[in-house]
Design an enzyme around this catalytic site. Structure first.
Site, PDB file in Angstrom:
ATOM      1  N   GLN A   1     -17.997 -26.884  15.890  1.00 47.53           N
ATOM      2  CA  GLN A   1     -18.327 -28.074  15.118  1.00 47.53           C
ATOM      3  C   GLN A   1     -19.754 -28.490  15.455  1.00 47.53           C
ATOM      4  OE1 GLN A   1     -16.213 -31.687  16.106  1.00 47.53           O
ATOM      5  NE2 GLN A   1     -16.724 -32.658  14.157  1.00 47.53           N
TER       6      GLN A   1
ATOM      7  N   LYS B   1     -12.446 -35.333  25.039  1.00 43.79           N
ATOM      8  CA  LYS B   1     -13.827 -35.811  25.179  1.00 43.79           C
ATOM      9  C   LYS B   1     -13.841 -37.087  26.024  1.00 43.79           C
ATOM     10  CE  LYS B   1     -14.476 -34.706  20.222  1.00 43.79           C
ATOM     11  NZ  LYS B   1     -14.751 -33.296  20.235  1.00 43.79           N
TER      12      LYS B   1
ATOM     13  N   GLU C   1     -18.767 -37.796  12.552  1.00 42.80           N
ATOM     14  CA  GLU C   1     -17.338 -37.937  12.282  1.00 42.80           C
ATOM     15  C   GLU C   1     -16.807 -39.278  12.770  1.00 42.80           C
ATOM     16  OE1 GLU C   1     -13.048 -35.888  13.462  1.00 42.80           O
ATOM     17  OE2 GLU C   1     -14.902 -34.731  13.694  1.00 42.80           O
TER      18      GLU C   1
ATOM     19  N   SER D   1      -8.362 -32.914  22.758  1.00 44.46           N
ATOM     20  CA  SER D   1      -9.185 -33.024  21.569  1.00 44.46           C
ATOM     21  C   SER D   1     -10.171 -34.193  21.718  1.00 44.46           C
ATOM     22  CB  SER D   1      -8.301 -33.153  20.330  1.00 44.46           C
ATOM     23  OG  SER D   1      -9.039 -32.888  19.166  1.00 44.46           O
TER      24      SER D   1
ATOM     25  N   HIS E   1      -3.649 -25.905  18.632  1.00 46.12           N
ATOM     26  CA  HIS E   1      -4.481 -26.945  19.229  1.00 46.12           C
ATOM     27  C   HIS E   1      -3.604 -27.993  19.913  1.00 46.12           C
ATOM     28  CE1 HIS E   1      -7.891 -29.402  19.985  1.00 46.12           C
ATOM     29  NE2 HIS E   1      -7.740 -30.241  18.987  1.00 46.12           N
TER      30      HIS E   1
END
Length: 555
Positions: A275, A238, A283, A234, A364
């Site tokens: 997203q 990144k 965010e 998640s 997820h």
């Protein structure tokens, strides 16, 4: 290679078949395999730190993915050796427009490595910060390779340890904290570089892993080896993606379900329903401040994530993705992987990239049975150096992107041998084996040596051959390399044969037409309108030998 579709199997030598299969709606899972060997990680954080790079003065909108083989001056690279500085160009664009600047190693990095913990102490420009990471060793006797796990969830740490690698549990928040405004960033990175730094959290987290590697390198290798992988899921996926792209000492990069601001191409996210870029940018300050100008118009970016994938090449890359959550942008991620794989293949390392989204469980960041075996195979191949499992592009049909819809460039056949200059005749790209500073045609380096004063080697008296004479002017020695300039007299058209003493190797050439014998130690230089030519030689431990002119022949 082998391409598998569903349960049927057939062999082919045409890579395009795999891509064509992805263009068919509802296509079954496609698996692309080759059998090239693993490539070692670099001994340095950034091989191209000395490459001259200038960013474009203005940006032009382009709805297609930028050509990863095209230099900023419009020319395309033509040799594998050119990739070193081409990658440096891409890195400059990525840092300037996507992540923000990741500074080089600070003036002082110290710390300790034990069987349970790593401490890191950093000092730079009068500022200091510290952080630590826990260590879990596998069974057996060390020293062990290690996988840095960002954030502590989503990674199959049991599988990592059972494969024979240690787990370094790294909390990115101690280096770059979430929940802070962009003008007041917090954490060990920002304690050094200022809380108003325009660098985003992903680059800051990458900087933290680089400092962990610095400490491991200086520890003596009694507990951990310098064979390092990185993973995370998640937001930490990144981060793992950025870590592997920005530090070439990482042997194996394994981002998991990274989503927007991770692997998926920026240009594809708006049309996929993932997203949004503005949401990802807002965010958390994951991306650099400059990216805020592109959240509504990614077509204006001079770079995209397929080139960040390419920055990892030719090192090991295992991208794990989830096709069941559209918000993660898996279709755009598959395009990024396919685009980056073109660079891997051009470098002769097509077997070193894996993209796997063919999974049944949509949860997820779940530990998935489908990934356990390839995960351990990758650790064996890139960290333990005991395996050679083939790379795989295995894309679930429900989230299969089509690279051909996103590119208007073709993959070149890159040659072996020294780097090739652009049409101006200026040397630009030394090979990936070292860090030579690019010299101009005069034979002088554009930047001073990193330490001490340059010394000049003694003159070489070359023999005359045929009806022309080749005269050597020794250039400056700096670091582990030196320049040589040669002037030819007595003929307007000529051929000069030069011998290089092993293990020395020529890295950069200019102002002649160069070819090599099978040993790579004898080069033939032919005139191309000038009466001079030159080259840079990497000493590779032999600091006394100098190139010798074997012959000069007119015509």
């Amino acid at each position: 290679m082998t391409i598998r579709s569903g349960r049927s199997r057939f062999r082919s030598t045409v890579v395009a078949l795999a891509v064509a299969a992805l263009a068919v709606g509802g296509a079954a899972t496609v698996v692309f395999q080759t059998t090239t060997p693993a490539r070692a990680a670099s001994p340095v954080e950034d091989e191209g730190a000395d490459c001259p790079v200038s960013v474009p003065g203005s940006l032009t909108a382009n709805s297609r993915l930028p050509d990863p083989f095209r230099r900023l001056d419009g020319t395309r690279i033509s040799s594998k050796a050119d990739w070193r500085c081409q990658r440096a160009q891409i890195r400059e664009l990525v840092e300037r427009y996507v992540y923000g600047d990741k500074p080089a190693k600070p003036s002082s990095v110290t710390g300790t490595v034990s069987s349970s913990n790593i401490t890191v102490n950093v000092s730079h420009n009068g500022r200091s910060s510290s952080f630590s990471a826990s260590v879990q060793l596998p069974s057996g006797s060390g020293p062990f390779p290690a996988v840095v796990v960002l954030g502590g969830f989503g990674a199959d740490t049991a599988a990592i340890r059972s494969a024979g690698a240690a787990v370094i549990s790294y909390d990115p928040y101690v280096v770059g904290r979430e929940g802070t405004p962009r003008n007041n960033k917090q954490g060990a990175f920002y304690s050094i570089y200022g809380n108003t730094s325009s660098t985003g959290l992903l680059a800051a987290w990458s900087w933290g892993v680089s400092r962990i590697i610095d400490v491991i390198e200086s520890s003596g290798g009694n507990v951990l080896r310098t064979d390092i992988g990185v993973t995370g899921c998640s937001r930490f996926g990144k981060g793992a993606f950025a870590v592997g792209a920005l530090d070439q000492r990482i042997a194996l990069t394994m981002p998991i379900e990274s989503g927007s601001a991770g692997v998926p191409i920026f240009r594809g996210i708006p049309g996929e329903g993932a997203q949004s870029l503005s949401s990802a940018y807002g965010e958390q300050p994951w991306l650099g401040d400059a990216f805020g100008s592109f959240t509504g118009n990614p077509n204006n970016l001079p770079v995209d994530t397929h080139e960040i994938v390419a920055m990892v090449a030719p090192r090991g890359l295992f991208i794990m993705d989830n096709p069941h959550i559209a918000n993660l942008g898996p279709r755009s991620a598959s395009v990024a992987a396919l685009g980056g794989a073109e660079v891997y293949k051009a470098l002769g390392a097509g077997d070193n990239i894996t993209y796997w989204s063919d999974v049944s469980d949509g949860s997820h960041c779940a530990n998935r049975a489908e990934w356990r075996t390839p995960l351990q195979q990758h650790i064996q191949k890139y960290l333990l150096k005991t395996g050679n499992a083939p790379g795989t592009i295995r894309i679930a049909s429900k989230a299969a992107g089509n690279l051909s819809q996103w590119r208007d460039w073709q993959t070149p056949t890159l040659t072996d041998g020294p780097s090739t200059p652009p049409p101006t005749g200026q040397p630009t790209t030394p090979p990936p084996t070292g860090q030579p500073t690019t010299p101009p045609p005069t034979g002088q380096p554009t930047t001073p040596p990193p330490t001490g004063q340059p010394t000049t080697p003694p003159p070489t008296t070359p023999p005359a051959g045929g009806s022309c004479t080749a005269s050597v002017t020794p250039g400056t020695v700096w670091g582990d390399r030196y320049n040589t300039s040669v002037t030819v007299s007595g003929a307007s058209s000529w051929t000069v044969v030069v011998a290089i003493t092993p293990p020395q190797r020529v890295s950069t050439t200019w102002s002649g037409s160069f070819s090599w014998d099978s040993s790579g130690n004898v080069m033939t230089v032919r005139s191309n309108g000038s009466n001079t030519f030159g080259f840079t030689t990497m000493m590779n431990g032999n600091s006394s030998a100098r190139p010798q002119i074997r012959s000069c022949t007119a015509g």
